[in-house]
Design an enzyme around this catalytic site. Structure first.
Site, short mmCIF file in Angstrom:
data_model
loop_
_atom_site.label_atom_id
_atom_site.label_comp_id
_atom_site.label_asym_id
_atom_site.label_seq_id
_atom_site.Cartn_x
_atom_site.Cartn_y
_atom_site.Cartn_z
N HIS A 192 -99.75 73.19 16.97
CA HIS A 192 -99.08 72.44 15.90
C HIS A 192 -98.39 71.25 16.59
O HIS A 192 -98.00 71.34 17.75
CB HIS A 192 -98.03 73.36 15.27
CG HIS A 192 -97.32 72.82 14.08
ND1 HIS A 192 -96.26 71.95 14.18
CD2 HIS A 192 -97.51 73.04 12.75
CE1 HIS A 192 -95.82 71.66 12.96
NE2 HIS A 192 -96.55 72.31 12.08
N ASP A 269 -95.20 80.19 20.67
CA ASP A 269 -94.83 79.70 19.35
C ASP A 269 -95.33 80.73 18.32
O ASP A 269 -96.52 80.80 18.02
CB ASP A 269 -95.47 78.33 19.12
CG ASP A 269 -95.29 77.83 17.69
OD1 ASP A 269 -94.62 78.52 16.89
OD2 ASP A 269 -95.82 76.74 17.39
N GLN A 272 -96.47 81.23 13.19
CA GLN A 272 -97.48 81.73 12.25
C GLN A 272 -97.88 83.18 12.49
O GLN A 272 -98.73 83.71 11.79
CB GLN A 272 -98.74 80.85 12.30
CG GLN A 272 -98.52 79.45 11.78
CD GLN A 272 -98.26 79.38 10.27
OE1 GLN A 272 -98.52 80.34 9.54
NE2 GLN A 272 -97.74 78.27 9.81
N LYS A 295 -90.78 81.15 7.30
CA LYS A 295 -92.17 81.62 7.28
C LYS A 295 -92.23 83.14 7.12
O LYS A 295 -93.29 83.72 7.00
CB LYS A 295 -92.90 81.24 8.58
CG LYS A 295 -92.76 79.80 8.97
CD LYS A 295 -93.98 78.99 8.67
CE LYS A 295 -93.87 77.61 9.30
NZ LYS A 295 -94.60 76.58 8.61
N CYS A 433 -100.36 69.23 10.22
CA CYS A 433 -99.61 68.95 11.45
C CYS A 433 -100.33 69.52 12.66
O CYS A 433 -99.68 70.06 13.58
CB CYS A 433 -98.18 69.49 11.38
SG CYS A 433 -97.20 68.68 10.15
N1 PMP Z 1 -95.64 75.97 14.97
C1 PMP Z 1 -96.54 76.36 14.06
C2 PMP Z 1 -97.77 77.08 14.53
C3 PMP Z 1 -96.33 76.11 12.71
O1 PMP Z 1 -97.23 76.50 11.82
C4 PMP Z 1 -95.15 75.45 12.32
C5 PMP Z 1 -94.87 75.16 10.85
N2 PMP Z 1 -95.96 74.76 10.11
C6 PMP Z 1 -94.24 75.08 13.31
C7 PMP Z 1 -94.52 75.35 14.62
C8 PMP Z 1 -92.97 74.37 12.95
O2 PMP Z 1 -92.19 75.18 12.14
P1 PMP Z 1 -90.87 74.59 11.44
O3 PMP Z 1 -91.31 73.36 10.71
O4 PMP Z 1 -90.43 75.67 10.53
O5 PMP Z 1 -89.91 74.29 12.51
#
Ligand code: PMP
Length: 472
Positions: A192, A269, A272, A295, A433
């Site tokens: 991401h 990370d 997900q 999430k 993203c």
């Molecule tokens: N890493 C991953 C794999 C994500 O899917 C996301 C959110 N889509 C993030 C990081 C960032 O999360 P947040 O916007 O809640 O900080």
């Protein structure tokens, strides 16, 4: 792939029960006679056996079929989520945008209300009763979070805004302290933007270089390529646990093992993965792990950074202010130990309580049960979707969590999203993203449905019917 004869929700319900029975029988030879009887009675069982053999449901290694009994249908928990009874465009809401954010159960909403009605105060410094209540609530949420991911102690948990802030904290605190121009940081092609850009910023400041592990055609990390990339210049590895764009579950344990053999620290990370299957930091052995509360059915604006004791100890503070100090003079400041060292200023007290409530709530259902049920939803949706002419599923790794990304010949992703929305079905369209991984597959945009335990096979039938009708 994933071919099946199943067609309706009712059939699927029966099949799920039989499949549950079958999986137990499959693992337990002593049940062979029972299995044979079931097989004679249900002709579709052969299809399911083949399905299961060809494409084992993408569950975690911790999940054994023994835990999967006839209690597979978790949709009874839908009643806990008030928003799921909302109408959108005259239809019942079908929320398949769980990868972007999850809906909140009454338990979380009530915990926030209770906090503001009975406990609200700033924490740690007050001499009065409400300060003590709020502090207890905040620290209890930290203890729940630690236990949820099997961290050794609440002191391993730093509250942050979410995964993004957690990664930025580590990238800045570690990167700006320990990286030099000849050093390298390894990430993967699946990341991401939140696990790419903070490292790029650190590289700009320090001159260090970013190295990227490639993925294969299914969207899985190629471990042998990681082994080629890692060397004495590598100073940090930062890897997603589950790809938000493809759903791939990456081999984080192996990555950590390889990196540790070189003495290199690893951040996982878990944005997900956290809501889809049990995440055990002690088992994974990562030095850092981040996730966002929103999430996993908790409020927005709260998340956690897990760090091993020694890993947190070597990081300098990320921000300065109140709460993180032991003593301040104009000449010098002495910091608190972790986690307070990284929690400058007034934190998101109420939402941390909401996070605690959410983690307690899902623990009550059981993350193993959630993993099993969601893998059934994914398998069902993928098998139905792949039968529609012109559909291309993006991300076909054997090990996948609840993400189903696809394109449809003759339609833009925007058109597909709008058609679904007109039927009350929320999906996400775009680059999610994660532009580098989509471009790896020659795409700028995909439609992404992501499933949660409150989704049902019936909802998937509705979704499939909208996509099928588009093609007519
Ligand atoms: N890493 C991953 C794999 C994500 O899917 C996301 C959110 N889509 C993030 C990081 C960032 O999360 P947040 O916007 O809640 O900080």
């Amino acid at each position: 792939m994933w071919a099946t004869t199943m067609s309706t929700y009712e059939q699927k319900e029966i099949e799920s029960k039989i499949l549950g029975y079958y999986l137990d029988a499959y693992d337990d030879y002593s049940k062979q006679a029972v299995f044979d009887t079931a097989k004679d009675g249900f002709s579709f069982l052969d299809d399911i056996r083949q399905l299961y053999d060809e494409q084992k449901p993408p569950i975690t290694p911790q999940t054994s079929s023994k835990q999967f009994q006839s209690e597979i249908d978790l949709s009874r928990y839908r009643k806990d989520f008030p928003i799921l009874f909302t109408k959108v465009n005259g239809k019942n809401l079908i929320w398949f945008d769980n990868g972007a954010t999850t809906q909140k159960p009454k338990a979380v909403i009530d915990a926030l209300t209770y906090f503001y009605e009975n406990e609200n105060s700033n924490i740690h410094r007050g001499a009065h009763t409400l300060a003590a209540r709020a502090t207890d609530a905040y620290e209890e949420a930290r203890a729940i979070t630690a236990s949820f991911i099997n961290a050794p102690s609440p002191d391993n948990i730093v509250f942050v805004r979410g995964a993004t802030e957690g990664i930025n904290l580590v990238a800045n605190a570690f990167g700006c302290t320990y990286l030099k121009s000849e050093d390298e940081i390894i990430i993967s092609h699946l990341e991401h933007h939140a696990n790419i850009v903070p490292w790029q910023l650190v590289c700009e400041k320090t001159g260090a270089k970013l190295r990227v592990i490639p993925v294969d055609e299914s969207g899985q990390i190629i471990l042998s390529e990681f082994q080629k990339l890692i060397n004495h210049r590598t100073k940090f590895v930062s890897i997603t646990h589950v790809s938000n764009a493809l759903g791939t579950i990456t081999p984080v344990k192996e990555i950590v093992q390889i990196a540790h053999a070189y003495g290199i620290k690893v951040l996982v990370d878990a944005a997900q993965s956290i809501s889809h299957f049990p995440v055990d930091v002690t088992d994974i052995d990562a030095d850092f792990l981040v996730f966002s509360g929103h999430k996993i059915y908790a409020p927005t604006g709260i998340g956690a950074l897990y760090g091993k004791e020694d890993a947190l100890k070597i990081l300098p503070p990320y921000q300065g202010g109140g709460n993180m100090i032991a003593d301040v003079t104009f000449e010098r400041t002495i910091y608190q130990n972790a986690p307070a060292k990284f929690e400058a200023g007034t934190g998101n007290i109420a939402d941390s309580v909401g996070l605690g409530a959410a983690l307690k709530y899902v623990s009550g259902i059981g993350m193993e049960n959630i993993a099993r049920y969601e893998s059934e939803l994914l398998l069902y949706a993928a098998s139905k979707l792949s039968q529609i002419d012109g559909v291309k599923i993006i991300g076909t790794a054997l090990n996948k969590a609840s993400v189903l990304s696809f394109t449809l010949d003759g339609f833009t992703t925007d058109e597909i999203g709008k058609a679904l929305n007109a039927n009350g079905i929320a999906v996400r369209t775009g680059h999610h993203c994660a532009q580098p991984i989509l471009r790896r597959f020659g795409l700028e945009s995909v439609v992404r449905a992501t499933f949660a335990f409150y989704n049902t096979f019936y909802e998937i039938d509705e979704f499939i019917s909208v996509i099928s009708n588009l093609k007519r």
